[in-house]
Design a protein around this motif. Structure first.
Motif, PDB file in Angstrom:
ATOM      1  N   LEU A  44      -7.354 -42.341 -14.427  1.00 37.59           N
ATOM      2  CA  LEU A  44      -6.368 -42.987 -15.299  1.00 37.59           C
ATOM      3  C   LEU A  44      -6.933 -44.277 -15.882  1.00 37.59           C
ATOM      4  CD1 LEU A  44      -3.234 -42.427 -13.040  1.00 37.59           C
ATOM      5  CD2 LEU A  44      -3.992 -41.033 -14.982  1.00 37.59           C
ATOM      6  N   ALA A  45      -7.863 -44.877 -15.145  1.00 39.89           N
ATOM      7  CA  ALA A  45      -8.488 -46.111 -15.630  1.00 39.89           C
ATOM      8  C   ALA A  45      -9.908 -46.195 -15.103  1.00 39.89           C
ATOM      9  CB  ALA A  45      -7.688 -47.331 -15.179  1.00 39.89           C
ATOM     10  N   LEU A  46     -10.750 -46.853 -15.887  1.00 42.79           N
ATOM     11  CA  LEU A  46     -12.143 -47.065 -15.508  1.00 42.79           C
ATOM     12  C   LEU A  46     -12.315 -48.518 -15.068  1.00 42.79           C
ATOM     13  CD1 LEU A  46     -15.112 -45.992 -15.513  1.00 42.79           C
ATOM     14  CD2 LEU A  46     -15.266 -46.868 -17.861  1.00 42.79           C
ATOM     15  N   VAL A  47     -12.942 -48.705 -13.913  1.00 40.90           N
ATOM     16  CA  VAL A  47     -13.216 -50.049 -13.403  1.00 40.90           C
ATOM     17  C   VAL A  47     -14.598 -50.471 -13.906  1.00 40.90           C
ATOM     18  CG1 VAL A  47     -13.494 -51.454 -11.328  1.00 40.90           C
ATOM     19  CG2 VAL A  47     -11.824 -49.568 -11.351  1.00 40.90           C
ATOM     20  N   ASP A  48     -14.637 -51.482 -14.748  1.00 40.77           N
ATOM     21  CA  ASP A  48     -15.887 -51.894 -15.397  1.00 40.77           C
ATOM     22  C   ASP A  48     -16.142 -53.356 -15.038  1.00 40.77           C
ATOM     23  OD1 ASP A  48     -18.012 -52.408 -17.036  1.00 40.77           O
ATOM     24  OD2 ASP A  48     -16.938 -52.093 -18.920  1.00 40.77           O
ATOM     25  N   CYS A  49     -16.693 -53.571 -13.866  1.00 37.40           N
ATOM     26  CA  CYS A  49     -16.805 -54.928 -13.305  1.00 37.40           C
ATOM     27  C   CYS A  49     -18.213 -55.287 -12.845  1.00 37.40           C
ATOM     28  CB  CYS A  49     -15.852 -55.076 -12.110  1.00 37.40           C
ATOM     29  SG  CYS A  49     -14.109 -54.925 -12.542  1.00 37.40           S
ATOM     30  N   GLN A  50     -19.224 -54.489 -13.229  1.00 38.68           N
ATOM     31  CA  GLN A  50     -20.545 -54.663 -12.619  1.00 38.68           C
ATOM     32  C   GLN A  50     -21.503 -55.517 -13.447  1.00 38.68           C
ATOM     33  OE1 GLN A  50     -19.028 -51.387 -12.721  1.00 38.68           O
ATOM     34  NE2 GLN A  50     -18.169 -52.258 -10.870  1.00 38.68           N
ATOM     35  N   ILE A  80     -16.382 -59.881 -19.685  1.00 39.07           N
ATOM     36  CA  ILE A  80     -17.311 -58.828 -19.248  1.00 39.07           C
ATOM     37  C   ILE A  80     -16.721 -57.942 -18.161  1.00 39.07           C
ATOM     38  CG2 ILE A  80     -19.399 -60.072 -19.926  1.00 39.07           C
ATOM     39  CD1 ILE A  80     -19.749 -60.887 -16.971  1.00 39.07           C
ATOM     40  N   SER A  81     -15.403 -57.886 -18.038  1.00 46.13           N
ATOM     41  CA  SER A  81     -14.858 -57.008 -17.005  1.00 46.13           C
ATOM     42  C   SER A  81     -13.446 -56.552 -17.334  1.00 46.13           C
ATOM     43  CB  SER A  81     -14.863 -57.706 -15.636  1.00 46.13           C
ATOM     44  OG  SER A  81     -13.949 -58.787 -15.624  1.00 46.13           O
ATOM     45  N   THR A  82     -13.068 -55.447 -16.712  1.00 45.32           N
ATOM     46  CA  THR A  82     -11.693 -54.967 -16.738  1.00 45.32           C
ATOM     47  C   THR A  82     -10.915 -55.625 -15.602  1.00 45.32           C
ATOM     48  OG1 THR A  82     -12.307 -53.107 -15.314  1.00 45.32           O
ATOM     49  CG2 THR A  82     -12.363 -52.733 -17.699  1.00 45.32           C
ATOM     50  N   GLN A  83      -9.595 -55.561 -15.695  1.00 47.84           N
ATOM     51  CA  GLN A  83      -8.743 -56.115 -14.632  1.00 47.84           C
ATOM     52  C   GLN A  83      -7.464 -55.283 -14.585  1.00 47.84           C
ATOM     53  OE1 GLN A  83      -7.079 -60.112 -15.189  1.00 47.84           O
ATOM     54  NE2 GLN A  83      -7.507 -60.571 -13.039  1.00 47.84           N
ATOM     55  N   ALA A  84      -7.190 -54.720 -13.393  1.00 47.44           N
ATOM     56  CA  ALA A  84      -6.042 -53.822 -13.236  1.00 47.44           C
ATOM     57  C   ALA A  84      -4.980 -54.444 -12.335  1.00 47.44           C
ATOM     58  CB  ALA A  84      -6.496 -52.491 -12.653  1.00 47.44           C
ATOM     59  N   PHE A  85      -3.729 -54.219 -12.704  1.00 47.77           N
ATOM     60  CA  PHE A  85      -2.570 -54.628 -11.901  1.00 47.77           C
ATOM     61  C   PHE A  85      -1.674 -53.414 -11.729  1.00 47.77           C
ATOM     62  CE2 PHE A  85      -4.011 -58.445 -14.023  1.00 47.77           C
ATOM     63  CZ  PHE A  85      -3.902 -59.432 -13.050  1.00 47.77           C
ATOM     64  N   ILE A  86      -1.387 -53.069 -10.473  1.00 51.48           N
ATOM     65  CA  ILE A  86      -0.531 -51.918 -10.191  1.00 51.48           C
ATOM     66  C   ILE A  86       0.554 -52.363  -9.213  1.00 51.48           C
ATOM     67  CG2 ILE A  86      -0.431 -49.555  -9.322  1.00 51.48           C
ATOM     68  CD1 ILE A  86      -3.838 -50.947 -10.052  1.00 51.48           C
ATOM     69  N   PRO A  87       1.839 -52.163  -9.565  1.00 51.49           N
ATOM     70  CA  PRO A  87       2.898 -52.626  -8.648  1.00 51.49           C
ATOM     71  C   PRO A  87       2.956 -51.782  -7.377  1.00 51.49           C
ATOM     72  CG  PRO A  87       3.853 -51.448 -10.515  1.00 51.49           C
ATOM     73  CD  PRO A  87       2.385 -51.573 -10.794  1.00 51.49           C
ATOM     74  N   LEU A  88       2.994 -52.458  -6.238  1.00 50.44           N
ATOM     75  CA  LEU A  88       3.136 -51.765  -4.947  1.00 50.44           C
ATOM     76  C   LEU A  88       4.601 -51.686  -4.534  1.00 50.44           C
ATOM     77  CD1 LEU A  88       0.104 -53.192  -2.909  1.00 50.44           C
ATOM     78  CD2 LEU A  88       0.290 -51.019  -4.138  1.00 50.44           C
ATOM     79  N   THR A  89       5.421 -52.453  -5.204  1.00 49.20           N
ATOM     80  CA  THR A  89       6.871 -52.328  -5.067  1.00 49.20           C
ATOM     81  C   THR A  89       7.371 -52.050  -6.473  1.00 49.20           C
ATOM     82  OG1 THR A  89       6.927 -54.735  -5.298  1.00 49.20           O
ATOM     83  CG2 THR A  89       7.168 -53.840  -3.099  1.00 49.20           C
ATOM     84  N   ASP A 143     -10.383 -56.100  -9.761  1.00 51.29           N
ATOM     85  CA  ASP A 143     -11.087 -56.891 -10.767  1.00 51.29           C
ATOM     86  C   ASP A 143     -12.434 -57.368 -10.258  1.00 51.29           C
ATOM     87  OD1 ASP A 143     -10.239 -58.907  -9.059  1.00 51.29           O
ATOM     88  OD2 ASP A 143      -9.062 -59.985 -10.558  1.00 51.29           O
ATOM     89  N   ARG A 144     -13.078 -58.219 -11.039  1.00 53.26           N
ATOM     90  CA  ARG A 144     -14.472 -58.575 -10.805  1.00 53.26           C
ATOM     91  C   ARG A 144     -14.620 -59.882 -10.053  1.00 53.26           C
ATOM     92  NH1 ARG A 144     -18.235 -61.908 -13.253  1.00 53.26           N
ATOM     93  NH2 ARG A 144     -20.384 -61.156 -13.340  1.00 53.26           N
ATOM     94  N   VAL A 145     -15.594 -59.909  -9.150  1.00 53.30           N
ATOM     95  CA  VAL A 145     -16.078 -61.150  -8.563  1.00 53.30           C
ATOM     96  C   VAL A 145     -17.541 -61.271  -8.949  1.00 53.30           C
ATOM     97  CG1 VAL A 145     -16.623 -62.361  -6.435  1.00 53.30           C
ATOM     98  CG2 VAL A 145     -14.476 -61.120  -6.625  1.00 53.30           C
ATOM     99  N   GLY A 146     -17.890 -62.406  -9.499  1.00 51.44           N
ATOM    100  CA  GLY A 146     -19.283 -62.633  -9.879  1.00 51.44           C
ATOM    101  C   GLY A 146     -20.017 -63.405  -8.806  1.00 51.44           C
ATOM    102  N   PRO A 147     -21.339 -63.450  -8.903  1.00 53.12           N
ATOM    103  CA  PRO A 147     -22.121 -64.195  -7.914  1.00 53.12           C
ATOM    104  C   PRO A 147     -21.936 -65.694  -8.098  1.00 53.12           C
ATOM    105  CG  PRO A 147     -23.544 -63.394  -9.667  1.00 53.12           C
ATOM    106  CD  PRO A 147     -22.169 -62.848  -9.955  1.00 53.12           C
ATOM    107  N   ALA A 148     -21.847 -66.416  -6.998  1.00 49.10           N
ATOM    108  CA  ALA A 148     -21.812 -67.881  -7.094  1.00 49.10           C
ATOM    109  C   ALA A 148     -23.113 -68.340  -7.714  1.00 49.10           C
ATOM    110  CB  ALA A 148     -21.633 -68.475  -5.700  1.00 49.10           C
ATOM    111  N   PRO A 149     -23.188 -69.442  -8.476  1.00 50.35           N
ATOM    112  CA  PRO A 149     -22.065 -70.333  -8.787  1.00 50.35           C
ATOM    113  C   PRO A 149     -21.434 -70.035 -10.142  1.00 50.35           C
ATOM    114  CG  PRO A 149     -24.098 -71.393  -9.411  1.00 50.35           C
ATOM    115  CD  PRO A 149     -24.461 -69.978  -9.003  1.00 50.35           C
ATOM    116  N   ASP A 150     -21.587 -68.836 -10.645  1.00 47.74           N
ATOM    117  CA  ASP A 150     -21.160 -68.542 -12.015  1.00 47.74           C
ATOM    118  C   ASP A 150     -19.765 -67.933 -12.088  1.00 47.74           C
ATOM    119  OD1 ASP A 150     -23.428 -69.534 -13.213  1.00 47.74           O
ATOM    120  OD2 ASP A 150     -24.520 -67.661 -12.905  1.00 47.74           O
TER     121      ASP A 150
END
Lengths: 174, 174
Positions: A44-50, A80-89, A143-150
Motif C-alpha cells: 500500500l505504501a513504499l518506505v523510502d528512507c535509505q 529525502i524520505s517518506t513518512q507514514a502515519f497510521i492510526p492504531l486507535t 520514517d527516517r533516522v539519519g546518521p549523527a550529526p546530520d
C-alpha cells in the motif's frame, strides 16, 4: 492580506496521489496468504528512507487534541524520505499538504480529513503540517533516522505567519 | 516421538529480545514533538529490508481465526530482512519463534501471547510461524519486497511434521 479559510475534503486516493499514498484496505485488492487463514493487501505504501545512510524506523506517537481554532502557521517536509502515519486507535485526523515543488503558495495548500481508519505516507519532499489529531489517539509512524550529526539534513520548514490558513472544520464531522 | 506441548508465555521485551523487537508504548520513554501536542516513542523497531536491492513496503493483513487445536507444523524465516506485524484492531495473537541459528530443534521453539496492543518486529532470520490470530483482526505489516525474479531468496521454510508442537492455549485468556 485576506484571511484564507480552507475546508478539509474527505481523503481519497485520487486527490491525495500528488502528495503520497493512502494506507487502507477498503476498496483495494488482496491475495490469500498463510494457508488461506489471512489476506494481504500488498504494498500500500513504499518506505523510502535509505538515502544518505538513513534507516527506516518504527515509532509510536500519541496525540493530544490540537487546540481550536486550527490555524496553519507553518509547514515542514523531509526532502529525502517518506513518512507514514497510521492510526492504531480509530481516529479521524486532518492532513494539510502542498506539493513538493519549491515553496508552496498559500493558495496551493490542500486540506483533507481521514475516515478514521486511513493512514497516510507522505512522499519525499511533500510539504505537510505536523500531525493534526483532534482527540487523544495513538499512531504508528514509519520514517527516517539519519546518521549523527546530520539529523537536520532531512528537515525543512516554511513559515506561513504572514498569511496563516484557518481550517473550517465545523462541517467535517469530527 | 512424544508429542510436544507448549504453553505460550506473556510477551515481554526480555524474553523476546533474541527474536526481535516489541512495538509498544507501554513502559517506554517518549519525548514531546509538534509544539507539545504529541509525544514520540522513538525507534521502537528498525526496518532492515534493503539488502539485495530490497525495498521496505507497508501492507495490511486481515486474519481469520486460526482453527483449533493449533499445531505448529512448520516455521519460516526471512534471512535478509526484518518483518513487523502491528495490530490495527486491539487483538491478542500468538507468536511462535526460534533463534536464527541453523535449523531449530523442536525443544528450542518458544511461544508467546501478546497483550492485545503489542506489535512485533522479527529480526533478520528469526524462525517464526505465520501470523496466528485467534479472531478476525487487521494488522499493519512492514516487510521486504525483492526485485523480480528473486522473490524467493528471502524465504526459507522448515517442516515440523515429524514432531508437530501443540499450543496449549486454554490458560492463555484469549
Amino acid at each position: 492580506m485576506k484571511d484564507l479559510i480552507l475546508a478539509p475534503k474527505p481523503l481519497t486516493r485520487g486527490d491525495f496521489s500528488p502528495f503520497g499514498e493512502i494506507i487502507e484496505s477498503a476498496g483495494r485488492d488482496a491475495f490469500p496468504i498463510n494457508f488461506g487463514h489471512a489476506r494481504r493487501f500488498h504494498r500500500l505504501a513504499l518506505v523510502d528512507c535509505q538515502a544518505e545512510q538513513g534507516e527506516a524506523v518504527i515509532s509510536i506517537v500519541t496525540t493530544k487534541p490540537w487546540p481550536a481554532p486550527i490555524a496553519i502557521r507553518m509547514l515542514e517536509r523531509h526532502p529525502i524520505s517518506t513518512q507514514a502515519f497510521i492510526p492504531l486507535t480509530e481516529t479521524r485526523f486532518l492532513v494539510v499538504v502542498a506539493e513538493r515543488y519549491s515553496k508552496p503558495r498559500p493558495e496551493k495548500i490542500q486540506a483533507f480529513v481521514t475516515n478514521g481508519r486511513q493512514g497516510i505516507n507522505y512522499g519525499r519532499g511533500t510539504w505537510h503540517h505536523p500531525l493534526l489529531a483532534l482527540s487523544e489517539a495513538t499512531f504508528l509512524v514509519v520514517d527516517r533516522v539519519g546518521p549523527a550529526p546530520d539529523f537536520d539534513q532531512d528537515y525543512e520548514e516554511i513559515s506561513l505567519e504572514e498569511s496563516p490558513i484557518t481550517l473550517a472544520i465545523d462541517g467535517v464531522g469530527i
